[in-house]
Design an enzyme around this catalytic site. Sequence first.
Site, PDB file in Angstrom:
ATOM      1  CE1 TYR A  54      -3.287  -2.786   0.079  1.00 12.82           C
ATOM      2  CE2 TYR A  54      -3.836  -2.220   2.327  1.00 12.82           C
ATOM      3  CZ  TYR A  54      -4.046  -2.986   1.203  1.00 12.82           C
ATOM      4  OH  TYR A  54      -5.031  -3.956   1.217  1.00 12.82           O
ATOM      5  CB  SER A 151      -5.928 -11.744   0.356  1.00 17.57           C
ATOM      6  OG  SER A 151      -6.735 -10.765  -0.247  1.00 17.57           O
ATOM      7  CD  GLN A 176      -7.921  -8.458   3.645  1.00 14.03           C
ATOM      8  OE1 GLN A 176      -7.724  -7.470   2.963  1.00 14.03           O
ATOM      9  NE2 GLN A 176      -7.256  -8.681   4.770  1.00 14.03           N
ATOM     10  CD1 TRP A 204     -10.514  -7.968   0.136  1.00 10.90           C
ATOM     11  CD2 TRP A 204     -11.055  -6.273  -1.226  1.00 10.90           C
ATOM     12  NE1 TRP A 204     -10.266  -8.356  -1.156  1.00 10.90           N
ATOM     13  CE2 TRP A 204     -10.578  -7.337  -2.016  1.00 10.90           C
ATOM     14  CE3 TRP A 204     -11.439  -5.096  -1.871  1.00 10.90           C
ATOM     15  CZ2 TRP A 204     -10.479  -7.276  -3.414  1.00 10.90           C
ATOM     16  CZ3 TRP A 204     -11.346  -5.019  -3.262  1.00 10.90           C
ATOM     17  CH2 TRP A 204     -10.869  -6.093  -4.013  1.00 10.90           C
ATOM     18  CB  SER A 205     -14.254  -3.005  -1.175  1.00  8.07           C
ATOM     19  OG  SER A 205     -12.992  -2.439  -1.428  1.00  8.07           O
ATOM     20  NE  ARG A 227     -11.160   4.534  -2.070  1.00  4.82           N
ATOM     21  CZ  ARG A 227     -11.103   3.413  -1.366  1.00  4.82           C
ATOM     22  NH1 ARG A 227     -11.364   2.252  -1.948  1.00  4.82           N
ATOM     23  NH2 ARG A 227     -10.788   3.429  -0.080  1.00  4.82           N
ATOM     24  N   GLY A 284     -12.555   1.370   5.110  1.00  2.00           N
ATOM     25  CA  GLY A 284     -11.590   2.453   4.938  1.00  2.00           C
ATOM     26  C   GLY A 284     -12.257   3.772   5.262  1.00  2.00           C
ATOM     27  CB  THR A 286     -10.878  10.166   3.423  1.00  2.00           C
ATOM     28  OG1 THR A 286     -12.279  10.503   3.299  1.00  2.00           O
ATOM     29  CG2 THR A 286     -10.483   9.229   2.294  1.00  2.00           C
ATOM     30  CG  ASN A 294     -18.117   3.831   8.035  1.00  2.00           C
ATOM     31  OD1 ASN A 294     -19.153   4.278   7.540  1.00  2.00           O
ATOM     32  ND2 ASN A 294     -16.924   4.064   7.507  1.00  2.00           N
TER      33      ASN A 294
HETATM   34  N1  LIG Z   1      -6.946  -7.998   0.209  1.00  2.00           N
HETATM   35  C1  LIG Z   1      -7.147  -7.178  -0.783  1.00  2.00           C
HETATM   36  O1  LIG Z   1      -6.822  -7.472  -1.936  1.00  2.00           O
HETATM   37  C2  LIG Z   1      -7.777  -5.844  -0.499  1.00  2.00           C
HETATM   38  C3  LIG Z   1      -8.180  -5.008  -1.560  1.00  2.00           C
HETATM   39  C4  LIG Z   1      -8.775  -3.793  -1.239  1.00  2.00           C
HETATM   40  C5  LIG Z   1      -8.940  -3.429   0.088  1.00  2.00           C
HETATM   41  N2  LIG Z   1      -8.513  -4.248   1.105  1.00  2.00           N
HETATM   42  C6  LIG Z   1      -8.646  -3.886   2.532  1.00  2.00           C
HETATM   43  O2  LIG Z   1      -9.962  -3.444   2.791  1.00  2.00           O
HETATM   44  C7  LIG Z   1      -9.917  -2.132   3.326  1.00  2.00           C
HETATM   45  C8  LIG Z   1     -11.150  -1.399   2.970  1.00  2.00           C
HETATM   46  O3  LIG Z   1     -11.264  -1.239   1.547  1.00  2.00           O
HETATM   47  P1  LIG Z   1     -11.997   0.038   0.979  1.00  2.00           P
HETATM   48  O4  LIG Z   1     -11.323   1.256   1.488  1.00  2.00           O
HETATM   49  O5  LIG Z   1     -12.175  -0.132  -0.480  1.00  2.00           O
HETATM   50  O6  LIG Z   1     -13.422  -0.144   1.741  1.00  2.00           O
HETATM   51  P2  LIG Z   1     -14.780   0.588   1.786  1.00  2.00           P
HETATM   52  O7  LIG Z   1     -15.068   0.665   3.240  1.00  2.00           O
HETATM   53  O8  LIG Z   1     -15.739  -0.096   0.879  1.00  2.00           O
HETATM   54  O9  LIG Z   1     -14.546   2.071   1.218  1.00  2.00           O
HETATM   55  C9  LIG Z   1     -13.912   3.027   2.021  1.00  2.00           C
HETATM   56  C10 LIG Z   1     -14.002   4.404   1.405  1.00  2.00           C
HETATM   57  O10 LIG Z   1     -15.368   4.820   1.301  1.00  2.00           O
HETATM   58  C11 LIG Z   1     -15.515   6.180   1.726  1.00  2.00           C
HETATM   59  N3  LIG Z   1     -16.319   6.158   2.962  1.00  2.00           N
HETATM   60  C12 LIG Z   1     -16.062   5.461   4.103  1.00  2.00           C
HETATM   61  N4  LIG Z   1     -17.027   5.656   5.009  1.00  2.00           N
HETATM   62  C13 LIG Z   1     -17.919   6.472   4.453  1.00  2.00           C
HETATM   63  C14 LIG Z   1     -19.142   7.019   4.905  1.00  2.00           C
HETATM   64  N5  LIG Z   1     -19.608   6.745   6.113  1.00  2.00           N
HETATM   65  N6  LIG Z   1     -19.828   7.835   4.063  1.00  2.00           N
HETATM   66  C15 LIG Z   1     -19.359   8.123   2.833  1.00  2.00           C
HETATM   67  N7  LIG Z   1     -18.196   7.633   2.340  1.00  2.00           N
HETATM   68  C16 LIG Z   1     -17.482   6.807   3.148  1.00  2.00           C
HETATM   69  C17 LIG Z   1     -14.098   6.694   1.969  1.00  2.00           C
HETATM   70  O11 LIG Z   1     -13.552   7.211   0.746  1.00  2.00           O
HETATM   71  P3  LIG Z   1     -13.697   8.742   0.250  1.00  2.00           P
HETATM   72  O12 LIG Z   1     -13.943   9.592   1.453  1.00  2.00           O
HETATM   73  O13 LIG Z   1     -12.412   9.013  -0.418  1.00  2.00           O
HETATM   74  O14 LIG Z   1     -14.839   8.722  -0.727  1.00  2.00           O
HETATM   75  C18 LIG Z   1     -13.339   5.434   2.318  1.00  2.00           C
HETATM   76  O15 LIG Z   1     -11.953   5.527   2.107  1.00  2.00           O
HETATM   77  C19 LIG Z   1      -8.604  -1.557   2.793  1.00  2.00           C
HETATM   78  O16 LIG Z   1      -8.131  -0.468   3.522  1.00  2.00           O
HETATM   79  C20 LIG Z   1      -7.707  -2.762   2.922  1.00  2.00           C
HETATM   80  O17 LIG Z   1      -7.296  -2.917   4.260  1.00  2.00           O
HETATM   81  C21 LIG Z   1      -7.942  -5.434   0.804  1.00  2.00           C
END
Ligand SMILES: NC(=O)c1ccc[n+]([C@@H]2O[C@H](COP(=O)([O-])OP(=O)(O)OC[C@H]3O[C@@H](n4cnc5c(N)ncnc54)[C@H](OP(=O)(O)O)[C@@H]3O)[C@@H](O)[C@H]2O)c1
Length: 332
Positions: A54, A151, A176, A204-205, A227, A284, A286, A294
């Site tokens: 990352y 993962s 994962q 994730w996500s 994002r 995730g 910001t 969340n």
């Molecule tokens: N193993 C793998 O291959 C893999 C791949 C991807 C991720 N991951 C893991 O999964 C974690 C989470 O992934 P992700 O960041 O894509 O997850 P996510 O929780 O689906 O998206 C997070 C993003 O959504 C926005 N957000 C979060 N809460 C919000 C809310 N309450 N209201 C509005 N927007 C909100 C923020 O971005 P903005 O504010 O920028 O819009 C935040 O960075 C990663 O950090 C990582 O640890 C693993």
Amino acid sequence: MEFRHLGRSGLMVSEISYGNWITHGSQVEEDAAVACVRAALDAGITTFDTADVYAATRAEDVLGRALEHERREGLEIFTKVYWPTGPGRNDRGLSRKHIMESINGSLRRLRTDYVDLYQAHRYDYSTPLEETMEAFADVVHSGKAHYIGVSEWKASQIREAHALARELRIPLVSSQPQYSMLWRVIESEVVPTSEELGIGQIVWSPMAQGVLSGKYLPGQPPPAGSRATDEKSGAGFIAKWLTDDVLTRVQRLRPLADQAGLSMAQLAIAWVLQNPNVSSAIVGATRPEQVQDNVKAAGVKLDAGLLKAIDEIVEPVTERDPARTESPAARP
Ligand SMILES: NC(=O)c1ccc[n+]([C@@H]2O[C@H](COP(=O)([O-])OP(=O)(O)OC[C@H]3O[C@@H](n4cnc5c(N)ncnc54)[C@H](OP(=O)(O)O)[C@@H]3O)[C@@H](O)[C@H]2O)c1
């Protein structure tokens, strides 16, 4: 916060964990990153997920600094190995050489003597699985990681690795995968196999990168600072979800969330946590306010009628094909 066992292991993890992909060391400045980690800790999150790759290793550094003064025993710190961390042909993959070098780099950047979970970030078709698992066994037996995870591995790959882990006496306890209302590819194969083997999903996500929060409107430009506006890396990853069909259907979820007394983000996170094989949803953020929003998804029960209504709305845009659980055919 609520807590669950990671698979059938004794390790407890927070139902909602905090991940720093795209954000730390890249999309957000360090003070915002630290504020999000603080908000996570204040809300009872104890589980933190990162990876060597990352932000070209900067994300581990930022997380390490943010957690440096916390009681180590009160945290579960997860990282991963596989994607390139340097220019060399051995700076990637799951060879013994790269695993041994990468764990040391991760521990240095995370400012800790061990990680709780060390995960293979994808399956490496160019390294014998025995070599990878033996290297993981040495990492565990030297005390640098307590548990092992994978993962985006297919059910058959998880089964084979689990058998080797048993022989090597190391605990392979987690998978994962990507999982959300819009991406359900693990349900038919990975989940049943994992249930049988005692492996838990750390998903994730869960919000489809923010799309399921409802803030992206069909036909409108993305909100400032989101994002989708992060040209450095986020915009490329989220683009696949930003179609009018997906965004229109997501807006149709809003009355269901309102009726349940939840924000749309909470509904999306609570939805993945209804699956009993899910140990934790990695979210995730910001901004600290997002974390505060969340975490309220922890412990929420969604009734059968609500789940059915969600299915009816998103089904046409939901991916379910188990073949979509994949790793690169050749090392990246
Ligand atoms: N193993 C793998 O291959 C893999 C791949 C991807 C991720 N991951 C893991 O999964 C974690 C989470 O992934 P992700 O960041 O894509 O997850 P996510 O929780 O689906 O998206 C997070 C993003 O959504 C926005 N957000 C979060 N809460 C919000 C809310 N309450 N209201 C509005 N927007 C909100 C923020 O971005 P903005 O504010 O920028 O819009 C935040 O960075 C990663 O950090 C990582 O640890 C693993």
